[in-house]
Write a protein that holds these residues in place. Sequence first.
Motif, PDB file in Angstrom:
ATOM      1  N   HIS A 163     -71.032 -39.854  12.007  1.00 19.86           N
ATOM      2  CA  HIS A 163     -71.693 -40.419  13.283  1.00 19.86           C
ATOM      3  C   HIS A 163     -71.821 -38.900  14.181  1.00 19.86           C
ATOM      4  O   HIS A 163     -70.774 -38.736  15.212  1.00 19.86           O
ATOM      5  CB  HIS A 163     -71.185 -41.222  13.971  1.00 19.86           C
ATOM      6  N   ALA A 164     -72.818 -38.132  13.990  1.00 19.70           N
ATOM      7  CA  ALA A 164     -72.912 -36.892  14.571  1.00 19.70           C
ATOM      8  C   ALA A 164     -73.418 -36.739  15.898  1.00 19.70           C
ATOM      9  O   ALA A 164     -73.201 -35.930  16.796  1.00 19.70           O
ATOM     10  CB  ALA A 164     -73.412 -35.743  13.607  1.00 19.70           C
ATOM     11  N   HIS A 165     -74.168 -37.787  16.259  1.00 19.67           N
ATOM     12  CA  HIS A 165     -74.868 -38.087  17.634  1.00 19.67           C
ATOM     13  C   HIS A 165     -73.582 -38.014  18.648  1.00 19.67           C
ATOM     14  O   HIS A 165     -72.503 -38.571  18.534  1.00 19.67           O
ATOM     15  CB  HIS A 165     -75.588 -39.118  17.798  1.00 19.67           C
ATOM     16  N   ARG A 166     -73.928 -37.261  19.819  1.00 25.13           N
ATOM     17  CA  ARG A 166     -72.651 -37.525  20.710  1.00 25.13           C
ATOM     18  C   ARG A 166     -72.404 -38.721  21.385  1.00 25.13           C
ATOM     19  O   ARG A 166     -71.207 -38.837  21.651  1.00 25.13           O
ATOM     20  CB  ARG A 166     -73.309 -36.488  21.930  1.00 25.13           C
ATOM     21  N   GLU A 167     -73.341 -39.817  21.215  1.00 22.01           N
ATOM     22  CA  GLU A 167     -73.030 -41.007  21.817  1.00 22.01           C
ATOM     23  C   GLU A 167     -72.046 -41.917  20.482  1.00 22.01           C
ATOM     24  O   GLU A 167     -71.276 -42.524  20.939  1.00 22.01           O
ATOM     25  CB  GLU A 167     -74.072 -41.981  22.108  1.00 22.01           C
ATOM     26  N   GLY A 168     -72.284 -41.525  19.378  1.00 26.18           N
ATOM     27  CA  GLY A 168     -71.486 -41.855  18.171  1.00 26.18           C
ATOM     28  C   GLY A 168     -70.139 -41.525  18.463  1.00 26.18           C
ATOM     29  O   GLY A 168     -69.162 -42.101  18.264  1.00 26.18           O
ATOM     30  N   VAL A 169     -69.908 -40.006  18.733  1.00 24.37           N
ATOM     31  CA  VAL A 169     -68.779 -39.456  18.942  1.00 24.37           C
ATOM     32  C   VAL A 169     -67.995 -39.956  20.069  1.00 24.37           C
ATOM     33  O   VAL A 169     -66.766 -40.205  20.053  1.00 24.37           O
ATOM     34  CB  VAL A 169     -68.719 -37.719  19.011  1.00 24.37           C
ATOM     35  N   ALA A 170     -68.727 -39.872  21.138  1.00 22.82           N
ATOM     36  CA  ALA A 170     -68.124 -40.676  22.533  1.00 22.82           C
ATOM     37  C   ALA A 170     -67.511 -42.226  22.468  1.00 22.82           C
ATOM     38  O   ALA A 170     -66.615 -42.439  22.981  1.00 22.82           O
ATOM     39  CB  ALA A 170     -69.044 -40.708  23.728  1.00 22.82           C
ATOM     40  N   GLY A 171     -68.326 -42.804  21.543  1.00 22.07           N
ATOM     41  CA  GLY A 171     -67.783 -44.261  21.178  1.00 22.07           C
ATOM     42  C   GLY A 171     -66.327 -44.189  20.549  1.00 22.07           C
ATOM     43  O   GLY A 171     -65.625 -45.016  20.884  1.00 22.07           O
ATOM     44  N   ALA A 172     -66.213 -43.295  19.720  1.00 23.24           N
ATOM     45  CA  ALA A 172     -64.904 -43.416  18.859  1.00 23.24           C
ATOM     46  C   ALA A 172     -63.807 -42.566  19.883  1.00 23.24           C
ATOM     47  O   ALA A 172     -62.915 -43.174  20.050  1.00 23.24           O
ATOM     48  CB  ALA A 172     -65.160 -42.132  17.830  1.00 23.24           C
ATOM     49  N   VAL A 173     -64.224 -41.596  20.738  1.00 19.43           N
ATOM     50  CA  VAL A 173     -63.060 -41.148  21.620  1.00 19.43           C
ATOM     51  C   VAL A 173     -62.857 -42.469  22.613  1.00 19.43           C
ATOM     52  O   VAL A 173     -61.583 -42.542  22.968  1.00 19.43           O
ATOM     53  CB  VAL A 173     -63.861 -40.082  22.439  1.00 19.43           C
ATOM     54  N   ALA A 174     -63.566 -42.935  23.209  1.00 22.87           N
ATOM     55  CA  ALA A 174     -63.373 -44.216  24.041  1.00 22.87           C
ATOM     56  C   ALA A 174     -62.355 -45.128  23.575  1.00 22.87           C
ATOM     57  O   ALA A 174     -61.304 -45.594  24.157  1.00 22.87           O
ATOM     58  CB  ALA A 174     -64.638 -44.895  24.680  1.00 22.87           C
ATOM     59  N   VAL A 175     -62.539 -45.362  22.360  1.00 23.45           N
ATOM     60  CA  VAL A 175     -61.801 -46.546  21.601  1.00 23.45           C
ATOM     61  C   VAL A 175     -60.477 -46.005  21.342  1.00 23.45           C
ATOM     62  O   VAL A 175     -59.558 -46.597  21.496  1.00 23.45           O
ATOM     63  CB  VAL A 175     -62.460 -47.048  20.430  1.00 23.45           C
ATOM     64  N   ALA A 176     -60.453 -44.852  20.700  1.00 23.61           N
ATOM     65  CA  ALA A 176     -59.075 -44.256  20.624  1.00 23.61           C
ATOM     66  C   ALA A 176     -58.571 -44.055  21.811  1.00 23.61           C
ATOM     67  O   ALA A 176     -57.042 -44.264  21.666  1.00 23.61           O
ATOM     68  CB  ALA A 176     -59.398 -42.707  19.988  1.00 23.61           C
ATOM     69  N   VAL A 177     -58.872 -43.487  22.968  1.00 24.95           N
ATOM     70  CA  VAL A 177     -58.457 -43.373  23.960  1.00 24.95           C
ATOM     71  C   VAL A 177     -57.568 -44.444  24.510  1.00 24.95           C
ATOM     72  O   VAL A 177     -56.505 -44.726  24.886  1.00 24.95           O
ATOM     73  CB  VAL A 177     -58.815 -42.609  25.219  1.00 24.95           C
ATOM     74  N   ALA A 178     -58.393 -45.753  24.419  1.00 29.01           N
ATOM     75  CA  ALA A 178     -58.291 -47.067  25.167  1.00 29.01           C
ATOM     76  C   ALA A 178     -56.869 -47.589  24.014  1.00 29.01           C
ATOM     77  O   ALA A 178     -55.820 -48.378  24.626  1.00 29.01           O
ATOM     78  CB  ALA A 178     -59.445 -48.060  24.637  1.00 29.01           C
ATOM     79  N   ALA A 179     -57.008 -47.199  22.702  1.00 29.25           N
ATOM     80  CA  ALA A 179     -55.623 -47.775  21.788  1.00 29.25           C
ATOM     81  C   ALA A 179     -54.363 -47.060  22.136  1.00 29.25           C
ATOM     82  O   ALA A 179     -53.319 -47.531  22.231  1.00 29.25           O
ATOM     83  CB  ALA A 179     -56.238 -47.551  20.516  1.00 29.25           C
ATOM     84  N   ALA A 180     -54.771 -45.771  22.496  1.00 30.52           N
ATOM     85  CA  ALA A 180     -53.391 -45.008  22.918  1.00 30.52           C
ATOM     86  C   ALA A 180     -52.846 -45.388  24.221  1.00 30.52           C
ATOM     87  O   ALA A 180     -51.576 -45.732  24.425  1.00 30.52           O
ATOM     88  CB  ALA A 180     -53.872 -43.518  23.448  1.00 30.52           C
TER      89      ALA A 180
END
Length: 296
Positions: A163-180
């Motif tokens: 998922h190379a689009h910046r929004e696809g990346v941002a979604g992953a970052v948001a979820v990972a940070v939330a889990a952390a």
Amino acid sequence: MNSPAHKGDPAAARRSLEALALGDAFGERWFPLFRPPRQAYAEVRARRTPHEPVWHWTDDTAMALALQRVLDEYGVVEQDRLALYYALAFDADQARGYGHGMHILLPELLAAPGDWRTLAPGLFEGGSLGNGAAMRVAPLGARFHADLGRAAEQAALSAVVTHAHREGVAGAVAVAVAAALSVRGEFTLEAVAVRTPEGLVRDGVLRAAELPFATEPWKAADILGSGRRIRADDTVPFALWTAARHQGDLETALWATAEGFGDVDTTCAIAGGVVGAATGVEGVPAEWRVRCEPLR
């Protein structure tokens, strides 16, 4: 290959993975394939446990397992190996509910994993902005909870393989940070937004932060989106809102998330992975744990 000392917190990752799989399998029960919409709505509102003896999980969990395997082996996201493991998971069972883009991309990566660098950005003219990178990443965030910057960085590396689009990346970052943050006992939507790249996903998380928890989940889904467009910005804000609304209570978080319907296996996988990073699955009914398809 990194030593075990560099692999973060595998126990937290496992808690999140088990809860993600449970959320995925639970959410999948409410699709029209299994229940007409009217029946599904009535059963969710009545908190009626799905009757199927086995709750199979989908591509959300299959991809999360592939990511977990790479992190267990390398301690970090080794992107070419990750591309191969994603492709192998797809090849092993293509009927798990993979999206159209993955049916195009993953067979190509099976033969040449390193080609993700050119193939992933070419999907949909700029890369996929779907919710696929977000649905699988909560265990990664849980693993790296001691370093939020590392969690965000590794999430982005895991995302761009498909998922190379910046929004696809941002979604992953948001979820990972939330889990952390969930593992740390510091999970707020505002804190997630601070570390989410600017764009539609971040804007959605900020809207979610302003939405009172007294709001009915179905109404929150109308406002924030619940994955009906299969986009990260249409999925992540609502899933994180329900996770934040029910921290410490995985069962209630999953019921509330299911009320939003939409891409319900994915929203429940995200919410489950975030909440379960802290709680594990022990607090849900025993029959849920028995019915959920075992992890491999």
